[in-house]
Design a protein around this motif. Sequence first.
Motif, short mmCIF file in Angstrom:
data_model
loop_
_atom_site.label_atom_id
_atom_site.label_comp_id
_atom_site.label_asym_id
_atom_site.label_seq_id
_atom_site.Cartn_x
_atom_site.Cartn_y
_atom_site.Cartn_z
N LEU A 187 59.24 63.32 155.06
CA LEU A 187 60.23 62.25 155.14
C LEU A 187 61.23 62.44 156.27
O LEU A 187 61.67 61.48 156.90
N HIS A 188 61.61 63.71 156.50
CA HIS A 188 62.75 63.95 157.39
C HIS A 188 62.43 64.73 158.67
O HIS A 188 63.25 64.77 159.57
N ILE A 189 61.25 65.36 158.73
CA ILE A 189 60.91 66.13 159.93
C ILE A 189 59.50 65.74 160.37
O ILE A 189 58.56 66.55 160.28
N PRO A 190 59.30 64.51 160.79
CA PRO A 190 57.96 64.10 161.22
C PRO A 190 57.53 64.85 162.48
O PRO A 190 58.36 65.25 163.30
N PRO A 198 53.87 58.17 158.93
CA PRO A 198 54.77 57.87 157.81
C PRO A 198 53.99 57.65 156.51
O PRO A 198 52.87 57.13 156.52
N LEU A 199 54.59 58.05 155.41
CA LEU A 199 53.98 57.83 154.11
C LEU A 199 53.98 56.34 153.79
O LEU A 199 55.02 55.68 153.85
N ILE A 200 52.82 55.80 153.42
CA ILE A 200 52.76 54.40 153.02
C ILE A 200 53.31 54.27 151.59
O ILE A 200 53.51 55.26 150.88
N TRP A 201 53.53 53.04 151.15
CA TRP A 201 54.17 52.81 149.85
C TRP A 201 53.33 53.36 148.71
O TRP A 201 53.85 53.97 147.77
N ASN A 202 52.02 53.14 148.75
CA ASN A 202 51.15 53.67 147.69
C ASN A 202 51.34 55.17 147.52
O ASN A 202 51.41 55.69 146.40
N GLY A 229 63.98 56.82 152.70
CA GLY A 229 63.70 57.71 153.82
C GLY A 229 64.93 58.50 154.26
O GLY A 229 64.88 59.20 155.27
N ARG A 230 66.03 58.39 153.51
CA ARG A 230 67.27 59.09 153.86
C ARG A 230 67.40 60.41 153.11
O ARG A 230 66.83 60.59 152.03
N LYS A 231 68.20 61.32 153.66
CA LYS A 231 68.52 62.57 152.99
C LYS A 231 69.56 62.30 151.90
O LYS A 231 70.37 61.38 152.03
N PRO A 232 69.58 63.12 150.86
CA PRO A 232 70.57 62.91 149.78
C PRO A 232 72.01 62.99 150.27
O PRO A 232 72.88 62.32 149.74
N PHE A 233 72.24 63.83 151.24
CA PHE A 233 73.56 63.86 151.86
C PHE A 233 73.36 64.05 153.36
O PHE A 233 72.67 64.96 153.80
N SER A 260 65.91 45.25 150.01
CA SER A 260 64.95 45.16 151.12
C SER A 260 65.53 45.74 152.41
O SER A 260 64.78 46.20 153.28
N LYS A 261 66.85 45.74 152.51
CA LYS A 261 67.48 46.33 153.69
C LYS A 261 67.60 47.84 153.58
O LYS A 261 67.80 48.53 154.58
N MET A 262 67.52 48.37 152.35
CA MET A 262 67.62 49.81 152.13
C MET A 262 66.31 50.54 152.37
O MET A 262 66.29 51.76 152.57
N VAL A 263 65.20 49.82 152.31
CA VAL A 263 63.88 50.46 152.36
C VAL A 263 63.70 51.21 153.68
O VAL A 263 64.19 50.79 154.73
N ASP A 264 62.99 52.32 153.59
CA ASP A 264 62.70 53.14 154.76
C ASP A 264 62.08 52.28 155.87
O ASP A 264 61.04 51.65 155.67
#
Length: 721
Positions: free
Chosen positions: A501-504, A510-514, A613-617, A643-647
């Motif tokens: 998620l954070h270090i591609p 990227p991980l798909i939704w499934n 797709g965000r870090k907890p902090f 929908s605006k929050m989605v990765d």
Amino acid sequence: MMRNWRKALILVLCAVCILGFKPRFANGETDQGDASALGLMYSALNSPQQLTGWTANNGDPCGQSWKGVTCSNKRVTKINLSNLGLSGTMGYSLLSMTSLTELDLSHNSLAGDIPYNLPPNLQRLNLEYNQFTGGVPYSISQMPSLQYLNLAHNQLQNALSDMFASLSSLSTMDLSFNSISGSLPQSFQNLTGISTMYLQNNQFSGTIDVLANLPLDKLDVSNNRFTGWVPAQLKSINLKTDGNSWSSGPAPPPPPGTPPATRNTRKHNSGSNGSTSNSGSSGGSSSSGIGGGAIAGIVISLLIVGAIVAFFLVKRRSRRSSSDIEKFDNQPLAPRASNEVQEIKSMKSSSSFDSQALDTPISISLRPPPIDRRKSFDEEEFNKKPIVVKKSVPPPTNVKSYSIADLQMATGSFSVENLLGEGSFGRVYRAQFGDGKVLAVKKIDSSALPSGMSDDFVEMVSNISQLHHTNVTELVGYCSEHGQHLLVYEFHKNGSLHDFLHIPDEYSKPLIWNSRVKIALGTARALEYLHEVCSPSVVHKNIKSANILLDAELNPHLSDSGLATSIPNADEVLNRDDAGSGYSAPEVTMSGQYSLKSDVYSFGVVMLELLTGRKPFDSTRPRLEQSLVRWATPQLHDIDALSKMVDPALEGLYPVKSLSRFADVIALCVQPEPEFRPPMSEVVEALVRLVQRANMSKRTTGTDQGASPRADNSHDGHDYM
């Protein structure tokens, strides 16, 4: 005028005819929820021809007389589809069938897991002779009317969850001929209406003491891995016990003050059910026939005996020379006293005394000391740990013991090149052995587990080695030499969820939704296993994306399970390291105390990571967006904001309904009040419904894997922290 009146009358009559005439199944004689559930079951069973009358859509089971279906007052009350050669699965929407009392699908070829959502008011459930896998579903605990349960001759695995507390009406239970493992749950003692129990040909272990006071007439526990002694109360019933590892010789006597053993039967009060329902789990004096005065007399007598023993011991010690006394006084008393207190407490918690009897600390002091404990109190004897603690857990036999030399060679002497990560309790290294096998070695810091705690480490290994679940990282071996403590785990080359998620990197997509939903569900199943199947429950305490490892198919494996519960100062270490991480529940931040519900909160944070797709902090974001939970929670029920929050990496490729349901589960898990968070079994059920209801291929691309595996020689991601 007359003609107009006649026309009006004709129109009225026509309207009455149109509205009054209905086909029998247009509105239907069956409750809509029942009809819909059976339609889905029909599809799940692969629409078999032998189910005459059945249909997947717009059906009317009661009005059309479906095969095997019995109705009453427009509700389906019984389903009997036994021995019809059915295949497929049971479906997933049976929970709505609240009037169903009997369900018989025995002697077919049904496969897959037994669904979580079973009809809640069943009295009889018969699924024997099928091909069901997985475990016994926890939803059985929500069936207080259940009288007959038969899951025999399937392929069920895992341990039984402690879920039988409300099943006092159950009279027959058959779990035979499966592969169920683990010990018998303590809630078995609440089966106060049970008369017949078949547990043979499984992999049960531990003792059968929990069955001692049940009103059983027939019991078959043959061909398992039970140990200990067969309780005397059970020897008068129809009992089969062969094929186990029972202890030889007479059973040890009960502790002082234990009431005489009696068996709870329904024959005492002319078969009155009410008289038996309260006696199975009390364990107190009321069921033994010993009154309060008798117990008081026993306690007083034991105190007198203890006083006499103590008098002679003191007198004997007083005969020692003054130099011996001086030497004894210089010995370190505090650790000994502390261990004695812990031993007494542990014996209290595990004994069958009631709480009043346990308030008298007689469990050790009133017993005549064993001969070897009457030696002089020299330093060597005094520094030993209590015998009860040492022998409470057998040494691990199902994992491999490695030498330091083996692990040094496999890790290049724990070189930096093989360093995979560093967590709260130590560093993790990649280890490649001579046969080509690659494993992960966790070297526990001496600050977390000092070198002198080898016995505690062996006990910890024994406990962790008992954890077996598809989504829990498997312990392969251990090493305890020269004061070093190391754990050897299976290796997953795709690294951690945190890295994806954070270090591609150049190897991953990227991980798909499934894949994100699959990771959430697998991790939830792992936590459900730790919380509700393991007995006692295991609080993980360190749920975060770095501890969720992904295999080649992106199946999740929860690492460090059982570790924090075994390390003495784990809570202090985790509170220090996780401060400000964003994973800790509010009550942990306030009190430092972890619980099952704090695990649920941390899991909700991981789901938020998957969604956004965000870090907890993240201190690099604007101040109001740094805390992921604080920023996201108010928006979880607003579909536009959601929908605006989605990765952004998902590029809009996700089903909107699936996204909304995913957010609903998150909102439940991250509630600030722990009592309002759901148990993990309910989280699993919600995610299962999400997967089964959503057509997850409509707006997604790629396969379930959704990402390319990382290179085998990369060391990015085994954060066993």
